[in-house]
Design an enzyme around this catalytic site. Structure first.
Site, PDB file in Angstrom:
ATOM      1  N   GLY A 112      46.401  40.158  46.690  1.00 56.79           N
ATOM      2  CA  GLY A 112      46.711  41.489  47.181  1.00 56.79           C
ATOM      3  C   GLY A 112      47.446  42.353  46.184  1.00 56.79           C
ATOM      4  O   GLY A 112      47.840  43.465  46.506  1.00 56.79           O
ATOM      5  N   CYS A 113      47.647  41.872  44.964  1.00 60.90           N
ATOM      6  CA  CYS A 113      48.469  42.589  43.997  1.00 60.90           C
ATOM      7  C   CYS A 113      47.740  42.723  42.677  1.00 60.90           C
ATOM      8  O   CYS A 113      47.258  41.743  42.132  1.00 60.90           O
ATOM      9  CB  CYS A 113      49.797  41.853  43.793  1.00 60.90           C
ATOM     10  SG  CYS A 113      50.833  42.588  42.515  1.00 60.90           S
ATOM     11  N   GLY A 114      47.674  43.946  42.148  1.00 61.85           N
ATOM     12  CA  GLY A 114      46.986  44.157  40.889  1.00 61.85           C
ATOM     13  C   GLY A 114      47.876  44.119  39.676  1.00 61.85           C
ATOM     14  O   GLY A 114      47.392  44.157  38.550  1.00 61.85           O
ATOM     15  N   CYS A 116      50.961  41.994  39.567  1.00 63.14           N
ATOM     16  CA  CYS A 116      51.935  40.902  39.623  1.00 63.14           C
ATOM     17  C   CYS A 116      52.120  40.300  38.229  1.00 63.14           C
ATOM     18  O   CYS A 116      51.151  40.053  37.522  1.00 63.14           O
ATOM     19  CB  CYS A 116      51.453  39.812  40.575  1.00 63.14           C
ATOM     20  SG  CYS A 116      51.423  40.329  42.301  1.00 63.14           S
ATOM     21  N   HIS A 184      41.621  44.920  44.040  1.00 63.37           N
ATOM     22  CA  HIS A 184      41.586  45.226  42.604  1.00 63.37           C
ATOM     23  C   HIS A 184      40.578  44.333  41.888  1.00 63.37           C
ATOM     24  O   HIS A 184      39.916  44.746  40.931  1.00 63.37           O
ATOM     25  CB  HIS A 184      42.976  45.064  41.985  1.00 63.37           C
ATOM     26  CG  HIS A 184      43.628  43.771  42.336  1.00 63.37           C
ATOM     27  ND1 HIS A 184      43.484  42.637  41.586  1.00 63.37           N
ATOM     28  CD2 HIS A 184      44.413  43.434  43.384  1.00 63.37           C
ATOM     29  CE1 HIS A 184      44.151  41.650  42.155  1.00 63.37           C
ATOM     30  NE2 HIS A 184      44.730  42.104  43.257  1.00 63.37           N
TER      31      HIS A 184
END
Length: 268
Positions: A112-114, A116, A184
């Site tokens: 869920g994180c582009g 991190c 992403h």
């Protein structure tokens, strides 16, 4: 490695059901979320959590949208599966690799994180690359793409939890679609697939099945996407960065299609 897995459990009916029912055995198909280690010339760069499909497209798109190398500089992509996931070794010229020490991601990139693991604030919120403005498509063209996207989400049809990114022409006809558990990653896969196929990303627009956050704007700007259309509303930072790049954003709603053009903040 499959993109979805089937798991059994007990389904407890909603408490609002008109007739109380007991829990019953059910089987759900769940999306695969697999570690994919990204290496450049054999040197570790990042671990991303991804859906194990179209990984060569992901490698190409990730390399370009992270600003590591231009697509023509990618000499080879080697993918190996192991017990824990995948190793993706991308071969680039040595001079391109020299700048990676300050870009290496020290944490796993969650699905869920582009961003991190970015080691500096500049890396986290990098200024977007300017894009060439194009005429904004008519609302019906945007609606055409929004309407067509769900029918082309093959993986999501199984697990109902993966995101998609699609490349549309100016009329809203979808030319290709890629999917992933991470929004992403789906965009990286689409960009890599388009570059590999020689399709222009500077014409038409890109539609994504998620909200538009700032890293999607950054990635799209790297390849000159003039309009990024998301299913739900963009963040305020995404709108500001898109305006800085000269990119148009669009979002669908029950009332219709909202278009955010550069310089269109309320009160201007």
């Amino acid at each position: 490695m499959p993109t979805s897995h089937r798991y059994s459990g007990r389904l407890h009916p909603s408490a609002t059901a008109s007739v109380p029912q007991a829990a019953s055995a059910h089987t759900w198909t769940l999306a695969a979320e697999t570690p994919a280690a990204v290496l450049y010339n054999g040197a570790f760069f990042a671990v991303m959590m991804a859906t194990p499909a179209d990984l060569a497209d992901f490698a190409a798109g990730f390399t370009v949208t992270e600003g590591i190398a231009a697509y023509p500089d990618i000499q080879d992509i080697r993918i190996a599966e192991n017990l824990d996931g995948f190793l993706i070794n991308i071969i680039i010229p040595p001079e391109r690799q020299a700048s990676l020490d300050t870009r290496r991601r020290v944490l796993t990139g969650r699905s869920g994180c582009g961003i991190c693991g970015a080691q500096t604030l500049d890396a986290a919120v990098a200024r977007p690359r300017p894009v060439q403005r194009r005429p904004v498509p008519k609302a019906q063209c945007l609606l055409n793409a929004y309407t067509a996207l769900p029918g082309l989400q093959i993986i999501n049809r199984e697990n109902h939890s993966t995101h998609a990114a699609g490349l549309a022409d100016a009329n809203g006809t979808l030319l290709m679609v890629r999917e992933d558990i991470g929004r992403h990653n789906a965009l990286d896969k689409l960009i890599g697939a388009a570059l590999t196929a020689g399709r222009a990303l500077t014409e038409g627009f890109v539609v994504v099945s998620s909200r538009c956050s700032m890293e999607l704007v950054q990635k799209a700007a790297m390849v000159g996407v003039p309009l990024l259309a998301s299913v739900s509303a963009p963040t305020a930072l995404a709108v500001r960065l898109a305006a800085e790049a000269g990119m148009v954003l669009a979002a669908s709603s029950r009332e219709g299609v909202m278009v955010f053009e550069p310089g269109a903040e309320a009160g201007q």
